[in-house]
Every structure is written in structure tokens, then in C-alpha cells.
Enzyme design. Structure first.
Site, short mmCIF file in Angstrom:
data_model
loop_
_atom_site.label_atom_id
_atom_site.label_comp_id
_atom_site.label_asym_id
_atom_site.label_seq_id
_atom_site.Cartn_x
_atom_site.Cartn_y
_atom_site.Cartn_z
N GLY A 43 0.89 -1.22 -0.03
CA GLY A 43 0.03 -0.03 -0.02
C GLY A 43 0.83 1.14 -0.05
O GLY A 43 0.22 2.36 -0.45
N CYS A 73 -6.22 -8.70 -2.94
CA CYS A 73 -5.63 -7.67 -2.42
C CYS A 73 -6.27 -6.34 -3.32
O CYS A 73 -6.13 -6.27 -4.34
CB CYS A 73 -4.00 -7.73 -2.62
SG CYS A 73 -3.23 -6.41 -2.43
N CYS A 183 -9.20 -3.32 2.61
CA CYS A 183 -7.88 -3.89 2.44
C CYS A 183 -8.32 -5.52 3.09
O CYS A 183 -8.85 -5.51 3.99
CB CYS A 183 -7.03 -3.24 3.22
SG CYS A 183 -5.53 -4.27 3.48
N1 DGL Z 1 -4.09 -6.67 2.01
C1 DGL Z 1 -3.93 -5.71 0.93
C2 DGL Z 1 -2.63 -5.17 0.92
C3 DGL Z 1 -2.17 -4.34 2.15
C4 DGL Z 1 -0.85 -3.85 1.98
O1 DGL Z 1 -0.07 -4.72 1.56
O2 DGL Z 1 -0.71 -2.63 2.00
C5 DGL Z 1 -5.06 -5.02 0.35
O3 DGL Z 1 -6.24 -5.52 0.06
O4 DGL Z 1 -4.80 -3.86 0.00
#
Ligand code: DGL
Length: 259
Positions: A43, A73, A183
């Protein structure tokens, strides 16, 4: 019919929240999950880097002969899914913050969204929010630090509560009645959020919708596994197996693998 695996990737352990929904809806399917925890968080990275990492994750899953890829993600979806679809000849399912249902149902005309910087600053996010939320107040907050705490096994910590309190404050001041979790790490925060939020604030995430879409696309491409077999559930990580195990529990017959 296909007995190949569904491939799922995330920057880390967060996408396991999506894997759970997929496994619940499609219990016969073999799955291969890839957690690129060493490169988390995505992110805070730019589109070019996020795309590069998403390509690498896709190549890993395609080498294992996956029939469909779920980009579990929001950050990778909003920054890289167009490129992935153009580059690889396999169906992709992405995930985006569920702004639409929140915007349609809000009574206070104020919706909170917690997501990464990479998602909130993406062109896809501004297109979606422009389309569905132009008439409501959208209170956006970057969840800085949350992914790092989850990846290091500090989900239920004082630091986490302090961060969440800080991010929710302006939303509550604006009288939100919906909080959108943008997220895939954040569904794991729900027990803490329920303690911090007043009862009338509803929490929305996109996990179930992604599972339904995965099923629909498999059906459409005649790729569903219709055989009644014990599914092979493989979880690859370049980070901590223990953190992943702590989120998935011990009841499932899962193979944890390092790469
Ligand atoms: N799980 C992730 C990524 C978060 C990250 O790595 O910053 C998302 O849905 O955005």
C-alpha cells in the site's frame, strides 16, 4: 470441469480472509495461496512496483498450473489488474472496496472508508467513488501501520487499538453509518472494530462478493471442479508460517510451505 487449483495471492496474510470465503463456497476446489509477506505492505508502494510484484506472484501461481487467479488484495487490484488481464491468458478475479452498497444504503449520507494509500490514490478507486459516491460524504482514511502490525502477529495489541481509534475518530465525528473495509487484512479487525464503533455503524467488506464472482467465472468457463475429493489446500509464504497459522486455525488440513 477442471481439477486444477484456484490461485490466490496477496501482499501477505490478509487475503486469507478472502480464501476463507472461497473455500466455504467452493469446498471441492484445490487452492494455492501465495503470501508475499516479505514485500508487505504494498500500500505504500507506487503502481509500477505493485504491478511488478503482482506479475511475479501471478507467474508463481501459473507455474503451478492454476486455472484462475484471485487477486485477494485491493491494492494490487486497483493498481495492477488491468495489466495482469492484458498480459496473462487466464481469468482474474479482483477485489475493490465495496463503496456501492454503502453509498446506496447510507441514511446519514456519510460513509467511512479505511484502505491503503495505494488503493485510495489509484485511478480505479477514484473512478468507482466518483461513480457511486458523488452525492455522499466519503471520509477516507489510510490505514497506515495496520498491515505491518497484522503481518508481525500484533493483531490484538494496544498499538492496533490506538491506531484504529485515531482513524475512526473523524469518521464518527462525521456521523458515518457504514464503514467500508478496503483492504483484505482488515476483516481480521472486525472483533476490535465492533468494540470501538457504536452499534448502528455497519461494517462492509467484499469477501463474500469475491467468492460468488469466483464461482460464477469458473462456471462460465466450465472450470468448476465437480468431483467430490478432499481438496489440496496449499499456503506458500516468504514470511511467518506461525502468523498465517494463527489466522487460519488448526482445524483444516492445510500444507504450509515456505518459498
Ligand atoms: N491486503 C492488501 C494489501 C495491503 C498492503 O500490503 O498494503 C489490500 O487488500 O490492499
Amino acid at each position: 470441469m477442471s481439477d486444477k487449483s484456484i490461485g490466490i495471492f496477496d501482499s501477505g496474510v490478509g487475503g486469507t480472509s478472502i480464501w476463507k470465503e472461497i473455500h466455504q463456497l467452493l469446498p471441492n476446489e484445490h487452492t494455492i495461496y501465495l503470501a508475499d509477506s516479505i514485500n508487505a505492505p504494498y500500500g505504500t508502494k507506487g503502481t509500477k512496483k505493485i504491478t511488478e510484484l503482482s506479475v511475479k506472484n501471478t507467474e508463481f501461481l501459473l507455474k503451478k498450473d492454476c486455472k484462475l487467479i484471485v487477486v485477494a488484495c485491493n491494492t494490487a487490484t486497483t493498481n495492477a489488474i488491468d495489466y495482469l488481464r492484458k498480459t496473462f491468458d487466464v481469468p482474474f478475479i479482483g477485489i475493490e472496496p465495496a463503496i456501492k452498497p454503502a453509498a446506496l444504503n447510507t441514511k446519514t449520507n456519510a460513509v467511512g472508508i479505511l484502505a491503503t494509500k495505494g488503493t485510495l490514490s489509484s485511478a480505479l478507486f477514484s473512478k468507482t467513488s466518483g461513480r457511486f459516491a458523488s452525492n455522499i460524504k466519503l471520509i477516507e482514511r489510510e490505514g497506515t501501520g495496520i498491515v505491518e502490525l497484522i503481518e508481525s502477529g500484533k493483531l490484538r495489541s494496544d498499538e492496533m487499538r490506538t491506531l484504529l481509534h485515531q482513524y475512526l475518530e473523524p469518521m464518527l465525528k462525521a456521523h458515518i453509518d457504514y464503514l467500508v473495509l478496503g483492504c483484505t487484512h482488515y476483516p481480521y479487525l472486525i472483533p476490535i472494530l465492533l468494540e470501538l464503533l457504536p452499534n448502528h455503524v455497519k461494517i462492509i467488506d467484499s469477501g463474500e462478493a469475491v467468492a460468488r464472482q469466483t464461482k460464477a467465472i469458473l462456471e462460465k468457463n466450465n472450470l468448476l471442479n465437480t468431483a467430490k475429493v478432499n481438496p489440496k489446500l496449499e499456503f506458500y509464504t516468504n514470511g511467518s508460517v506461525e502468523v498465517m497459522q494463527s489466522l487460519l486455525g488448526n482445524s483444516l488440513d492445510i500444507d504450509y510451505l515456505k518459498f
